[in-house]
Each structure stands twice: as C-alpha cells, then as structure tokens.
Design a protein around this motif. Structure first.
Motif, mmCIF file in Angstrom:
data_model
loop_
_atom_site.group_PDB
_atom_site.id
_atom_site.type_symbol
_atom_site.label_atom_id
_atom_site.label_comp_id
_atom_site.label_asym_id
_atom_site.label_seq_id
_atom_site.Cartn_x
_atom_site.Cartn_y
_atom_site.Cartn_z
ATOM 1 N N PHE A 363 1.188 -1.278 0.289
ATOM 2 C CA PHE A 363 0.217 -0.155 0.300
ATOM 3 C C PHE A 363 1.263 0.990 -0.408
ATOM 4 C CE2 PHE A 363 -2.014 3.370 2.385
ATOM 5 C CZ PHE A 363 -3.318 3.378 2.118
ATOM 6 N N GLY A 364 1.915 1.258 0.695
ATOM 7 C CA GLY A 364 3.291 2.628 0.873
ATOM 8 C C GLY A 364 4.121 2.060 -0.420
ATOM 9 N N GLU A 365 4.066 1.545 -0.756
ATOM 10 C CA GLU A 365 4.867 1.460 -2.163
ATOM 11 C C GLU A 365 3.747 2.190 -3.579
ATOM 12 O OE1 GLU A 365 6.078 -2.831 -2.681
ATOM 13 O OE2 GLU A 365 7.417 -2.518 -1.287
ATOM 14 N N ARG A 366 2.816 1.512 -3.138
ATOM 15 C CA ARG A 366 2.585 2.296 -4.245
ATOM 16 C C ARG A 366 1.394 3.253 -4.409
ATOM 17 N NH1 ARG A 366 1.455 -3.332 -7.690
ATOM 18 N NH2 ARG A 366 3.790 -4.352 -6.916
ATOM 19 N N THR A 367 1.462 3.412 -3.242
ATOM 20 C CA THR A 367 0.836 4.810 -3.158
ATOM 21 C C THR A 367 1.163 6.094 -2.561
ATOM 22 O OG1 THR A 367 0.072 4.527 -1.131
ATOM 23 C CG2 THR A 367 -2.004 3.488 -2.217
ATOM 24 N N GLY A 368 2.421 5.644 -2.236
ATOM 25 C CA GLY A 368 3.267 7.183 -1.004
ATOM 26 C C GLY A 368 2.913 7.977 0.153
ATOM 27 N N LEU A 369 1.242 6.513 0.499
ATOM 28 C CA LEU A 369 1.153 7.459 1.979
ATOM 29 C C LEU A 369 1.327 6.016 3.245
ATOM 30 C CD1 LEU A 369 -2.813 7.627 0.428
ATOM 31 C CD2 LEU A 369 -0.600 9.765 0.533
ATOM 32 N N THR A 370 1.042 6.814 3.575
ATOM 33 C CA THR A 370 1.215 5.478 5.125
ATOM 34 C C THR A 370 -0.501 5.418 5.747
ATOM 35 O OG1 THR A 370 0.911 6.941 6.930
ATOM 36 C CG2 THR A 370 2.366 7.409 6.536
ATOM 37 N N LEU A 371 0.303 3.493 6.248
ATOM 38 C CA LEU A 371 -0.874 2.938 6.502
ATOM 39 C C LEU A 371 -2.064 3.849 7.841
ATOM 40 C CD1 LEU A 371 -0.196 -0.606 7.054
ATOM 41 C CD2 LEU A 371 -1.905 -0.036 5.919
ATOM 42 N N ALA A 372 -1.701 4.603 8.553
ATOM 43 C CA ALA A 372 -2.512 5.480 9.216
ATOM 44 C C ALA A 372 -3.437 6.208 8.601
ATOM 45 C CB ALA A 372 -1.073 6.950 9.574
ATOM 46 N N SER A 373 -3.930 6.107 7.282
ATOM 47 C CA SER A 373 -4.358 7.216 6.342
ATOM 48 C C SER A 373 -5.567 6.231 6.240
ATOM 49 C CB SER A 373 -3.633 7.109 4.597
ATOM 50 O OG SER A 373 -3.395 6.949 4.177
ATOM 51 N N ILE A 374 -5.919 5.844 6.189
ATOM 52 C CA ILE A 374 -6.529 3.871 5.983
ATOM 53 C C ILE A 374 -6.569 3.242 6.941
ATOM 54 C CG2 ILE A 374 -6.398 3.846 3.064
ATOM 55 C CD1 ILE A 374 -4.884 1.516 3.875
ATOM 56 N N GLN A 375 -6.451 3.819 8.300
ATOM 57 C CA GLN A 375 -6.251 3.053 9.621
ATOM 58 C C GLN A 375 -8.304 3.002 10.017
ATOM 59 O OE1 GLN A 375 -5.683 0.408 11.497
ATOM 60 N NE2 GLN A 375 -3.497 1.169 11.023
ATOM 61 N N GLN A 376 -8.979 4.193 10.174
ATOM 62 C CA GLN A 376 -9.956 4.029 10.606
ATOM 63 C C GLN A 376 -11.129 3.168 9.698
ATOM 64 O OE1 GLN A 376 -11.237 8.040 11.064
ATOM 65 N NE2 GLN A 376 -14.138 7.485 11.072
ATOM 66 N N PRO A 377 -11.080 3.418 8.261
ATOM 67 C CA PRO A 377 -11.905 2.329 7.301
ATOM 68 C C PRO A 377 -11.168 1.161 7.651
ATOM 69 C CG PRO A 377 -10.638 3.828 6.239
ATOM 70 C CD PRO A 377 -10.114 3.783 7.445
ATOM 71 N N LEU A 378 -9.594 0.816 7.984
ATOM 72 C CA LEU A 378 -9.728 -0.722 8.012
ATOM 73 C C LEU A 378 -10.426 -1.254 9.725
ATOM 74 C CD1 LEU A 378 -5.884 -0.968 6.265
ATOM 75 C CD2 LEU A 378 -7.312 -2.212 6.092
ATOM 76 N N ALA A 379 -10.504 -0.604 10.311
ATOM 77 C CA ALA A 379 -10.226 -1.203 11.626
ATOM 78 C C ALA A 379 -12.204 -1.216 12.008
ATOM 79 C CB ALA A 379 -10.186 -0.198 12.802
ATOM 80 N N GLN A 380 -13.074 -0.254 11.001
ATOM 81 C CA GLN A 380 -14.239 -0.378 10.533
ATOM 82 C C GLN A 380 -14.387 -1.033 9.582
ATOM 83 O OE1 GLN A 380 -15.830 3.299 9.176
ATOM 84 N NE2 GLN A 380 -18.161 2.348 9.444
ATOM 85 N N ALA A 381 -13.844 -2.357 8.748
ATOM 86 C CA ALA A 381 -14.356 -3.163 7.765
ATOM 87 C C ALA A 381 -13.760 -4.515 8.974
ATOM 88 C CB ALA A 381 -13.637 -3.134 6.752
ATOM 89 N N GLU A 382 -12.888 -3.941 9.830
ATOM 90 C CA GLU A 382 -12.841 -5.317 10.605
ATOM 91 C C GLU A 382 -14.180 -5.894 11.673
ATOM 92 O OE1 GLU A 382 -8.537 -7.357 12.288
ATOM 93 O OE2 GLU A 382 -8.811 -4.989 12.198
ATOM 94 N N ALA A 383 -14.236 -4.729 12.135
ATOM 95 C CA ALA A 383 -15.212 -4.556 13.393
ATOM 96 C C ALA A 383 -15.925 -5.382 12.463
ATOM 97 C CB ALA A 383 -15.412 -3.669 13.351
#
Length: 414
Positions: A363-383
């Motif tokens: 994700f970071g390699e292809r977008t130049g972003l950190t995982l923190a930028s999608i942490q909230q929706p990742l957690a929501q999807a997991e929940a």
C-alpha cells in the motif's frame, strides 16, 4: 543535511503492463459499454468459415480490410513512440490486446504489432501476452497463427453455450463455433481463459448448470464468470431484455457457479476470476495490485507512476480521430494527476477484489501514503466482519467478498 521527501513520493515504481486496444467488432453487443465499434464492412458480414484453413494474414469473411489494419497499426506505433519518454528504461511485464474483437485482425497484423512493441520496449523474458478472441471470428488454424505471432494466452468470449441465450445477448457466434474455437485453443495454447455470463434472459438453474458443465468439460486453465448487468449507454439500458432473473436467483446462480468451479479444481482468486495453480491472469493482477499500465489505441486508459506523481491518461475515443491524432503525436486526449486524497481509494477499490487481499507494505509502495491514512476504515471493516488482517496482509472475509460494494464503500471519501 536532512532532505525532506515530498508527501506522496514513491520510493519504487510498480510493475508496468501494456494494454493495446483494437476497437472494431463484427457487431456491438447490446450489453457492451466498452469502446467498441461495428466493423461495417463494404459487403454484408457472413459467418466466418469453420474448418477451412487460413494462412497468416489471409482476409476472410468478417475480417478487417487490410488497409484499415495497416493504418491502425501505423497509428499504434506512432502512439507508442510518443509515449516512450514517460516509461523509458522500464520493462514490460504483461501485454493485453483487447477490444473490440482483436481476433478480427489478421495474424500477420498481430505479428507486426508485437514486433513493433518488441523493437521499442524491453519485455520480461516470460512476458504474458494475452489476446481477446471471439468464436465468431474463428477459423481453423487461425489461433495457431496467433500463437506463432507471439501471443501466449487467449481469452475467449464464449458467454454461453446455449444458442437461444447467445441470440438474446446479440452474440455473432453459436454453440458449435464456441466449441470449435475452444478445441483449437486447447491444441495451441498452454493457458487460456473462457468468459461465461450468468443471470441471462430466461436462464433457468438447469440452463446455468448446462453452461458451466460444458465449460468445465474442457478443463480450462482459467475461467471468468460475469453477471449480466445493464450498463448505462447500452442498448440493454434503454431496452432491457425480458426474463432476467431477480437478485436472489442471481445470488443462487453465483453460489452454484462457485461450487462447480472450485469442485473442478479452479481456485477463486478474484471476485470474477477462477484459475488453476499457475494460470492466474498476470495482467489483471497488475491492475488489481495498483500497478502501472500504458494504454495505446482508441479510447485506451493509462496509469503511469513517476517518483513525484501518478498520472492517468485517456486516448481519443473515436477510431478515425485517434488515428489522425496519433499520427501527429497527439494520441492522448487528456491527462490528470491522481491527487493524494484519491490514491488510497483507488488502491483499495482494486486490491479488495482479490481474495488474498494485499500486502500492507505494498500500500505504501504504490501510493506513497502511510497505513495511518486508511487505519479508520480498516478497523471499521474488521469490526463489521468484512475484512481480516495480520502483521503482513489484509484481505476480504467470505462475507466481505459477498458484500464487496459495502466493503469498498468504507474507503470512499465523503
């Protein structure tokens, strides 16, 4: 001295694919929303002869006029040459020749196309070269000639083995032509794909089972299964066919297709794609993993990464306009930069289509972003039970795969 890195800068460029669009069809299907155009030959198109041998490049019924082929190939070459500075020094991992109906082009033309590409781009030694083929443009030995030209993977648009269903879909081939085309592909290709559609007008569970049984009887290395959808700007959107199965029936049909396909040794690796080990479509995997691709040809799309930006391009859509502009070095009709706020969404919309999901580091390699930028929706999807993850990967659950739109929607920006 500390060097500040621009936000969103890429540390490494992703793999590069090449897409080549050949835009003509014998007849545009009423469900198709791709950039395809009727061949409109000077004489009425007849069904291609089945069983007569065809030499390299011999024009037959329903094939393109050689002059039009040559003019279009000239435009593709000019388009590619104009694009070279954007991808200079990068190796091509896969090539996909799509359409339209690429198999309308003669094997000689495909041979020339691939020679033009090889002369200008470095290809990986095991480069996957796929071409879409329509049974309605099939002639005996034609697939063999495509293989000799350098194509090493076919994707055959069967859609159904039921003549009544094929007629309802506006297809130009029949069951017998589909079977003959697949048998020919088996002789000359180590790997090939069959396209099937389901939830067709008037399709019963028995009809569906007959279709999947016939497809699996060929032991295809790869199978793509698509729900018939009524896309905007198509004939079916304004004139819907009668007898379409309801949503519940369509879900049951998909469950049956999954059960039959996996039971035959095909592994579901993407929402619509099933393959035997070693036969996944590498070109499509590059799309879904947010890789790069240069698209040449009428209406083709590109995604090209640079260390400091990611751009998307579109070629001129109408074939005549495209050929004229390409000859002038102006094949690209518009170019836009993918802004930082869109990169995460685009990555996730693709990666979540894969059963195995994605590597978190990718994700970071292809977008130049950190995982923190999608942490909230990742957690929501997991929940919500739509996604699982560990220290290395994140992937859709079975529920997430069934409700993929709901999962992807969590990553959309307001």
């Amino acid at each position: 001295m500390i060097t500040l890195q621009r936000p969103g800068a890429l540390q490494a460029l992703p793999p590069l694919s090449l897409y080549v669009h050949l835009p003509w069809c014998l007849k545009k299907c009423p469900y198709c929303d791709f950039n395809s155009h009727d061949l409109a030959p000077k004489t009425p198109a007849a069904s291609p002869p089945r069983g007569g041998a065809s030499g390299l490049g011999r024009p037959g019924a329903g094939h393109l006029d050689p002059h039009r082929e040559t003019a279009y190939l000239d435009a593709l070459r000019a388009d590619l040459e104009s694009a070279l500075p954007q991808i200079w020094g990068r190796r091509v991992h896969t090539i996909f020749i799509g359409g339209g109906t690429p198999s309308l082009f003669s094997p000689d033309s495909i041979d020339r196309l691939l020679a033009d590409i090889r002369a200008r781009l470095p290809l990986e030694p095991q480069c996957e070269i796929t071409m879409e083929a329509n049974p309605g443009t099939f002639e005996k030995d034609r697939f063999k000639a495509f293989r000799q030209a350098g194509v090493n993977r076919l994707s055959i648009g069967v859609q159904s083995f039921d003549d009544a269903k094929l007629k309802a879909l506006g297809r130009v081939h029949d069951r017998a032509q589909a079977i003959a085309a697949i048998e020919e592909a088996q002789q000359h290709f180590e790997t090939f794909n069959l396209d099937l559609m389901y939830a067709l007008p008037g399709q019963s569970p028995a009809d569906l089972d007959a279709d999947i049984s016939q497809a699996l009887a060929f032991e295809p290395p790869h199978l793509s299964l698509y729900h018939l959808t009524l896309e905007p700007n198509t004939v079916f959107a304004t004139q819907p066919p009668k007898g379409l199965p309801d949503d519940d029936t369509a879900f049951d049909m998909l469950d049956h297709l999954i059960e039959r396909s996996t039971g035959a040794g095909l592994q579901r690796y993407e929402v619509s794609a099933y393959a035997r080990p070693g036969h996944q479509c590498q070109h499509n995997l590059n799309y879904w993993q947010f890789g790069d691709y240069l698209g040449i040809g009428a209406g083709a799309h590109s995604k090209i990464s640079f260390p400091d930006r990611i751009v998307r391009q579109v070629r001129w859509r109408e074939p005549a306009s495209y050929m004229d502009k390409a000859r002038q070095g102006l094949a690209c009709s518009n170019e836009t930069e993918v802004d930082l706020s869109s990169r995460a969404v685009e990555f996730m919309m693709n990666a979540l289509r894969l059963k195995d999901g994605f590597e978190l580091l990718r994700f970071g390699e292809r977008t130049g972003l950190t995982l923190a930028s999608i942490q909230q929706p990742l957690a929501q999807a997991e929940a919500q039970g739509l996604l699982q993850r560990d220290l290395a990967r994140a992937w859709p659950t079975a529920k997430g795969f069934d409700f993929l739109s709901d999962l992807q929607a969590l990553f959309l920006k307001d």
